[in-house]
Design an enzyme around this catalytic site. Structure first.
Site, short mmCIF file in Angstrom:
data_model
loop_
_atom_site.label_atom_id
_atom_site.label_comp_id
_atom_site.label_asym_id
_atom_site.label_seq_id
_atom_site.Cartn_x
_atom_site.Cartn_y
_atom_site.Cartn_z
N ASP A 1 1.55 -0.09 8.07
CA ASP A 1 2.08 0.17 6.73
C ASP A 1 0.93 0.29 5.73
O ASP A 1 0.84 1.24 4.95
CB ASP A 1 3.01 -0.98 6.33
CG ASP A 1 3.56 -0.79 4.92
OD1 ASP A 1 4.00 0.34 4.62
OD2 ASP A 1 3.53 -1.75 4.14
N TYR B 1 7.58 -7.96 10.13
CA TYR B 1 8.72 -7.36 9.42
C TYR B 1 10.04 -7.91 9.94
O TYR B 1 11.03 -7.93 9.21
CB TYR B 1 8.72 -5.84 9.59
CG TYR B 1 7.92 -5.09 8.57
CD1 TYR B 1 6.57 -5.35 8.38
CD2 TYR B 1 8.51 -4.10 7.79
CE1 TYR B 1 5.83 -4.65 7.45
CE2 TYR B 1 7.78 -3.38 6.86
CZ TYR B 1 6.45 -3.67 6.70
OH TYR B 1 5.72 -2.96 5.77
N LYS C 1 -6.25 -7.92 14.56
CA LYS C 1 -7.02 -8.98 13.91
C LYS C 1 -7.19 -10.08 14.95
O LYS C 1 -6.79 -11.24 14.77
CB LYS C 1 -6.27 -9.46 12.65
CG LYS C 1 -7.02 -10.45 11.80
CD LYS C 1 -8.21 -9.86 11.04
CE LYS C 1 -8.96 -10.94 10.30
NZ LYS C 1 -10.28 -10.51 9.81
N ASP D 1 -9.74 -5.30 9.06
CA ASP D 1 -10.53 -5.28 7.82
C ASP D 1 -11.63 -4.23 7.92
O ASP D 1 -11.87 -3.45 6.99
CB ASP D 1 -11.10 -6.68 7.49
CG ASP D 1 -11.75 -7.38 8.68
OD1 ASP D 1 -11.66 -6.87 9.82
OD2 ASP D 1 -12.35 -8.45 8.47
N ASP E 1 -0.96 4.02 3.89
CA ASP E 1 -1.11 4.32 2.46
C ASP E 1 -2.57 4.67 2.15
O ASP E 1 -2.85 5.59 1.38
CB ASP E 1 -0.69 3.12 1.58
CG ASP E 1 0.77 3.19 1.16
OD1 ASP E 1 1.60 3.66 1.99
OD2 ASP E 1 1.10 2.79 0.03
C1 IPM Z 1 7.05 2.50 4.42
C2 IPM Z 1 7.58 1.62 3.33
C3 IPM Z 1 8.55 0.61 3.93
C4 IPM Z 1 7.77 -0.20 4.94
C5 IPM Z 1 9.26 -0.27 2.92
C6 IPM Z 1 9.95 0.52 1.84
C7 IPM Z 1 10.23 -1.20 3.59
O1 IPM Z 1 6.55 1.02 2.64
O2 IPM Z 1 7.85 3.16 5.10
O3 IPM Z 1 5.83 2.55 4.60
O4 IPM Z 1 7.10 -1.18 4.55
O5 IPM Z 1 7.83 0.11 6.12
MN MN Z 2 4.55 1.70 3.22
#
Ligand code: IPM
Ligand code: MN
Length: 357
Positions: free
Chosen positions: A247, A142, A191, A223, A251
């Site tokens: 990240d 990042y 990884k 993975d 999700d």
């Molecule tokens: C998160 C989001 C952010 C990230 C984006 C919006 C920059 O996806 O906080 O998970 O990737 O960190």
């Molecule tokens: Mn995110």
């Protein structure tokens, strides 16, 4: 007690969900005798529109001088074609970096009442799960060097993953300290079969692990981790991983709780001032329609009380109210699942939670 909270509502559903969390905090303040002073700041697409840049200086200063920051979400299709350095997301990354927030805690657990909204088989969900992802937040790909250049096959782009021993050590320590207060199990995700940064990550985590003999620590390739998370999430307690893997996996973890609309997060540095935000985005498709699920932001506010302000009882009260609201069958559209419930609005869900405080 008195606390100054910077509000960064941002874009899309950001304003609606932050307003919900503010309402909850105001009720908590009245009930427990605290004063929360809220100051709004612009960041993201709305700041690009108003001031021509995603993260104005006043926002950074205001957030730095606050006791903590409550953030909604940034971004939307309107700003998607802008160059990388003036995209709304830059605001979030810039704030994390400016405030030195290297630790991102993303807890994910299953609410039994929401089992029907979860995409996993009932026999997997029955085992329950309660995990926390400790994501490194100010390093890795990042923040590494990136750019465009002329390559062997013509124009190409590159991003670089870099981690220092110091950065890995400090996030590993947070993971082990977190594990000591939980089930004493850390899974470090990397990884290392391919990436040199992951090999340094692994080596360093092992060294820190030796300082915590009570904590069981194992490595898992990313993975495989992505697969294990949906196969048997109950085996995870504390997960520690790099910025990008965290990240992606958070999700995934959110979806197995039923909805991404439920997951809160805290971003902390070495001090008490933190940034608290839902892990979901600005959901432009439902923005301004009073449909968003405010729970992730309300739970983020609870994390702020717990981690930055030391208000444990107050944080517990919010979490309990959310739990009871879900137990009572109240559902926003994203968590209706197979319940047959008529979905409530964002303000409706907020009122239901407040009525249980
Ligand atoms: C998160 C989001 C952010 C990230 C984006 C919006 C920059 O996806 O906080 O998970 O990737 O960190
Ligand atoms: Mn995110």
């Amino acid at each position: 007690m008195e606390f100054n909270i910077a509000l960064v509502k941002g874009d899309g559903i950001g304003p609606e969900i932050v307003d919900s969390a503010v309402e909850v905090l105001e009720v908590i303040g009245k009930k427990y005798g605290h004063t929360f002073n809220f100051t709004p700041y612009l960041a993201g697409g709305c700041a690009i529109d108003a001031c021509g840049e995603p993260l104005p200086k006043e926002t950074v200063e205001g957030c730095k001088n606050s006791d903590s920051v409550l953030l909604g979400a940034v971004g939307g299709p309107k700003w998607d074609t802008l160059p990388g350095n003036i995209r709304p997301e830059k605001a979030l990354l810039g704030l994390r970096a400016a405030l030195g927030l290297f630790t991102n805690l993303r807890p994910a657990k299953i609410y039994p009442a929401l089992a029907g909204a979860c995409t996993l088989r009932p026999d997997i969900i029955e085992r329950g799960f309660d995990l926390v992802i400790v994501r490194e937040l100010t390093g890795g790909i990042y923040f590494g060097e990136r750019g465009r250049r002329e390559g062997k096959y013509g124009p190409e782009a590159y991003d670089t993953e870099a981690y220092s021993v110091m950065e890995i050590e400090r996030i590993a320590r947070v993971a082990f300290e977190t594990a000591m207060k939980r089930r004493k199990n850390v899974i470090s995700i990397d990884k290392a079969n391919v990436l040199e940064t992951s090999r340094l990550w692994r080596e360093t985590v092992h060294r820190i692990a030796a300082e915590y003999p009570e904590v069981e620590c194992t490595d898992m390739l990313v993975d495989n981790a992505a697969m294990q998370l949906v196969r048997d999430p109950s085996r995870f307690d504390v997960v520690v991983t790099s910025n990008m893997f965290g990240d992606i996996l958070s999700d995934e973890a959110s979806q197995i709780t039923g909805s991404i609309g439920l997951l809160a997060s805290s971003s902390l540095g070495s001090g008490k001032c933190g940034l608290y935000e839902p892990i979901h985005g600005s959901a432009p498709d439902i923005a301004g329609q009073n449909k968003a699920n405010p729970i992730a932001t309300i739970l983020s506010a609870a994390m702020m009380l717990r981690y930055s302000f030391g208000l444990t009882e107050e944080a517990d009260a919010i979490e309990k109210a959310v739990n009871e609201t879900l137990e009572a069958g109240v559902r926003t559209a994203d968590i209706v699942g197979d319940s047959g419930a008529t979905p409530v609005t964002c303000t409706g869900m907020t009122a239901e939670i407040i009525s249980r405080l």
